[in-house]
Write a protein that holds these residues in place. Structure first.
Motif, mmCIF file in Angstrom:
data_model
loop_
_atom_site.group_PDB
_atom_site.id
_atom_site.type_symbol
_atom_site.label_atom_id
_atom_site.label_comp_id
_atom_site.label_asym_id
_atom_site.label_seq_id
_atom_site.Cartn_x
_atom_site.Cartn_y
_atom_site.Cartn_z
ATOM 1 N N PRO A 248 -43.654 33.495 -79.774
ATOM 2 C CA PRO A 248 -44.469 32.348 -80.163
ATOM 3 C C PRO A 248 -45.786 32.795 -80.786
ATOM 4 O O PRO A 248 -46.452 33.682 -80.286
ATOM 5 N N GLN A 249 -46.095 32.173 -81.895
ATOM 6 C CA GLN A 249 -47.381 32.368 -82.534
ATOM 7 C C GLN A 249 -48.305 31.272 -82.019
ATOM 8 O O GLN A 249 -47.852 30.157 -81.791
ATOM 9 N N PRO A 250 -49.580 31.566 -81.832
ATOM 10 C CA PRO A 250 -50.472 30.516 -81.338
ATOM 11 C C PRO A 250 -50.496 29.328 -82.303
ATOM 12 O O PRO A 250 -50.754 29.493 -83.479
ATOM 13 N N VAL A 251 -50.170 28.151 -81.790
ATOM 14 C CA VAL A 251 -50.194 26.945 -82.606
ATOM 15 C C VAL A 251 -50.991 25.852 -81.895
ATOM 16 O O VAL A 251 -50.772 24.691 -82.113
ATOM 17 N N MET A 252 -51.912 26.245 -81.057
ATOM 18 C CA MET A 252 -52.658 25.278 -80.255
ATOM 19 C C MET A 252 -53.481 24.322 -81.109
ATOM 20 O O MET A 252 -53.822 23.253 -80.678
ATOM 21 N N ASN A 253 -53.794 24.712 -82.356
ATOM 22 C CA ASN A 253 -54.557 23.816 -83.202
ATOM 23 C C ASN A 253 -53.658 22.782 -83.881
ATOM 24 O O ASN A 253 -54.140 21.933 -84.597
ATOM 25 N N LEU A 254 -52.353 22.858 -83.656
ATOM 26 C CA LEU A 254 -51.438 21.900 -84.247
ATOM 27 C C LEU A 254 -51.504 20.593 -83.478
ATOM 28 O O LEU A 254 -51.560 20.579 -82.254
ATOM 29 N N ALA A 255 -51.497 19.509 -84.216
ATOM 30 C CA ALA A 255 -51.617 18.210 -83.571
ATOM 31 C C ALA A 255 -50.330 17.820 -82.846
ATOM 32 O O ALA A 255 -50.341 17.598 -81.650
ATOM 33 N N ARG A 256 -49.227 17.734 -83.571
ATOM 34 C CA ARG A 256 -47.974 17.298 -82.960
ATOM 35 C C ARG A 256 -46.841 18.144 -83.522
ATOM 36 O O ARG A 256 -46.774 18.388 -84.713
ATOM 37 N N ILE A 257 -45.940 18.534 -82.636
ATOM 38 C CA ILE A 257 -44.812 19.376 -83.022
ATOM 39 C C ILE A 257 -43.532 18.593 -82.771
ATOM 40 O O ILE A 257 -43.386 17.951 -81.733
ATOM 41 N N SER B 151 -44.198 16.270 -79.552
ATOM 42 C CA SER B 151 -45.198 16.623 -78.544
ATOM 43 C C SER B 151 -46.328 15.603 -78.557
ATOM 44 O O SER B 151 -46.516 14.869 -79.525
ATOM 45 N N ASP B 152 -47.086 15.591 -77.472
ATOM 46 C CA ASP B 152 -48.300 14.783 -77.456
ATOM 47 C C ASP B 152 -49.323 15.468 -78.353
ATOM 48 O O ASP B 152 -49.103 16.577 -78.833
ATOM 49 N N GLY B 153 -50.443 14.810 -78.587
ATOM 50 C CA GLY B 153 -51.464 15.333 -79.487
ATOM 51 C C GLY B 153 -52.088 16.644 -79.043
ATOM 52 O O GLY B 153 -52.611 17.391 -79.866
ATOM 53 N N LEU B 154 -52.014 16.955 -77.742
ATOM 54 C CA LEU B 154 -52.582 18.201 -77.236
ATOM 55 C C LEU B 154 -51.565 19.338 -77.195
ATOM 56 O O LEU B 154 -51.906 20.466 -76.867
ATOM 57 N N GLY B 155 -50.319 19.025 -77.492
ATOM 58 C CA GLY B 155 -49.283 20.049 -77.443
ATOM 59 C C GLY B 155 -48.915 20.466 -76.032
ATOM 60 O O GLY B 155 -48.495 21.596 -75.807
ATOM 61 N N LEU B 156 -49.052 19.542 -75.080
ATOM 62 C CA LEU B 156 -48.749 19.858 -73.686
ATOM 63 C C LEU B 156 -47.376 19.377 -73.247
ATOM 64 O O LEU B 156 -46.701 20.052 -72.479
ATOM 65 N N THR B 157 -46.984 18.186 -73.700
ATOM 66 C CA THR B 157 -45.725 17.617 -73.237
ATOM 67 C C THR B 157 -44.877 17.136 -74.406
ATOM 68 O O THR B 157 -45.391 16.756 -75.456
ATOM 69 N N ALA B 158 -43.579 17.122 -74.176
ATOM 70 C CA ALA B 158 -42.623 16.646 -75.167
ATOM 71 C C ALA B 158 -42.042 15.316 -74.708
ATOM 72 O O ALA B 158 -41.762 15.143 -73.519
ATOM 73 N N ASP C 83 -44.452 25.312 -73.551
ATOM 74 C CA ASP C 83 -44.829 26.083 -72.369
ATOM 75 C C ASP C 83 -45.067 27.547 -72.722
ATOM 76 O O ASP C 83 -45.995 28.171 -72.201
ATOM 77 N N ALA C 84 -44.264 28.092 -73.613
ATOM 78 C CA ALA C 84 -44.431 29.492 -74.026
ATOM 79 C C ALA C 84 -45.739 29.686 -74.792
ATOM 80 O O ALA C 84 -46.339 30.764 -74.735
ATOM 81 N N GLN C 85 -46.190 28.648 -75.480
ATOM 82 C CA GLN C 85 -47.460 28.732 -76.210
ATOM 83 C C GLN C 85 -48.636 28.943 -75.265
ATOM 84 O O GLN C 85 -49.590 29.628 -75.603
ATOM 85 N N ARG C 86 -48.534 28.323 -74.094
ATOM 86 C CA ARG C 86 -49.637 28.416 -73.126
ATOM 87 C C ARG C 86 -49.554 29.684 -72.295
ATOM 88 O O ARG C 86 -50.505 30.042 -71.621
ATOM 89 N N GLY C 87 -48.408 30.345 -72.296
ATOM 90 C CA GLY C 87 -48.246 31.553 -71.494
ATOM 91 C C GLY C 87 -47.876 31.214 -70.073
ATOM 92 O O GLY C 87 -47.761 30.048 -69.699
#
Length: 157
Positions: free
Chosen positions: A5-14, A29-36, A144-148
């Protein structure tokens, strides 16, 4: 085979996709990239129209990246379905201009059925949601992999 995974935390929605021959499950995903969350199950008609429909959904939900499930054999080798999924997702990415990530989806459909079983969801109407649940699992694994790894505090024993 999961891509690192490449860091994509600045992405709004995936947007997450579970690409099958008959249906495509879609999650976002939600706007924070936490939940699908599940969005839609596309009943496939032809590749050109399917890509057009999913591209519309990426715009509607303001997706900034796509995660497509990659159905590998248990050995890790590409399955024939994985090759079809790759081709579809790459064409979609080209059409939308969005970054594309692939995520190992081995056993995702099995896990989706288990989730529906545990939740008490009957067999009636299951086909309508199973692909959405699988898309949620694919996308949530990627997020989840984005957050480690989550470290739990030490326990006093």
């Amino acid at each position: 085979m999961n891509q690192p995974p490449q860091p994509v935390m600045n992405l709004a929605r995936i947007m997450g996709l579970d690409i099958g021959d008959r249906r495509i499950g879609v999650a976002i995903s939600d706007g924070l990239g936490l939940t699908a969350q599940p969005v839609f199950t596309l009943h496939r008609s032809n590749p050109r129209e399917d890509i057009r429909s999913i591209a519309r959904l990426t715009r509607k939900h303001e997706a900034t990246a796509i995660v497509a499930g990659l159905p590998l054999h248990m050995s890790g080798d590409l399955s024939p379905q994985a090759q079809k999924s790759q081709a579809f997702a790459q064409e979609l990415a080209k059409r939308t201009g969005l970054p594309l990530y692939f995520w190992d989806e081995r056993l995702t459909s099995h896990a989706a059925h288990e989730i529906l079983d545990v939740s008490g969801f009957g067999t009636t109407g299951r086909k309508a949601v199973i692909d959405q649940v699988a898309a949620v699992l694919i996308l949530q694994g990627f997020l989840d992999a984005q957050r480690g790894p989550t470290l739990l505090p030490p326990q006093n024993v």
